[in-house]
Write a protein that holds these residues in place. Structure first.
Motif: not given
Length: 249
Positions: A202-221
């Motif tokens: 919860d420290e890394t900005p969401k936009w950076l997670i999406k940029l590096v890891l792709g679109p699935h983080d919200p779905t996984l959460r």
């Protein structure tokens, strides 16, 4: 059936400075011998680092300890490298396949899209600079998958030929053929989502997670919140996680 959770590559962020992670590799006892999910860094990278490994030594903080190599981790558990009969790959970036040469007789299972992206030699997204053909120079025996034949919860799934019940879960984005791995346990399910998200970060900005890891983080959460009975992990977990979860049965 036992799943051993191994930290096979400590790699701490310089920013956010509090973000400390280890590389989660799984050693699974199955009806066909031991299966290793991803490899972390291999022994050759410790003695002769590839350029991407050298880059990560600069941009991250790592102990660079060969005791963390998967081949040494499994020896610490009392196994030998030849006991690993199969290797499942979430994807083929350097920190996930560098250890393949340490298990030259293992059959390697990966999604066909990922294999094709790795072997094409064409860079279509910046994360593909993490591909390096030296890790397959020993010409491992690959088994490729691309046909969705099942559903696991609401995810498309590909049934794998092992017991316990196991599925590849396509989660394209961080790489062209990235997949998670779902494994049936005695108490339910264990879902290793690889680098498709960072659900405990919860420290890394969401936009950076999406940029590096792709679109699935919200779905996984959302999945993790809706299904607390499923233990969900990503590839890069905190040191505390490895202390709390050494084995899953």
């Amino acid at each position: 059936m036992t799943i051993h959770l191994l930290n096979c590559f400590t790699c701490n962020a310089r920013w956010p400075s509090k973000l400390k992670t280890g590389m989660a590799c799984l050693l699974i006892e199955t009806d066909q011998g031991l299966i290793l999910v991803d490899t972390g860094l291999g022994l050759d990278d410790y003695s002769n680092p590839a350029w991407m490994t050298k880059l990560f030594q600069v941009i991250t903080i790592m102990p660079f300890d060969p005791n963390e190599a998967a081949v040494n981790r499994i020896k610490q558990l009392g196994y030998q490298p030849e006991d690993v009969k199969h290797i499942l790959l979430t994807h083929m970036h350097f920190d996930h396949i560098s250890g393949l040469p340490d298990f030259p007789h293992a059959k390697v299972h990966v999604h066909r899209r990922e294999y094709d992206a790795f072997t094409s030699g064409k860079i279509r997204q910046f994360t593909e600079f993490a591909y390096n053909p030296r890790y397959v120079a020993h010409r491992p025996d690959f088994s490729l998958y691309d046909q969705v034949d099942s559903k696991w919860y609401n995810f498309d799934a590909i049934c794998l030929p092992f017991e316990p019940e196991m599925y590849l879960i396509p989660l394209y984005g961080h790489s062209r053929g990235h997949c998670g791995i779902a494994i049936k346990t005695s108490d339910g399910w264990f879902f290793h989502a690889g680098d498709a998200g960072a659900v405990y970060n919860d420290e890394t900005p969401k936009w950076l997670i999406k940029l590096v890891l792709g679109p699935h983080d919200p779905t996984l959460r959302a999945f993790m919140k809706a299904h607390p009975e499923v233990l969900l992990t990503n590839s890069h977990m905190s040191p505390e996680f490895f202390v709390q979860h050494t084995t899953i049965r």
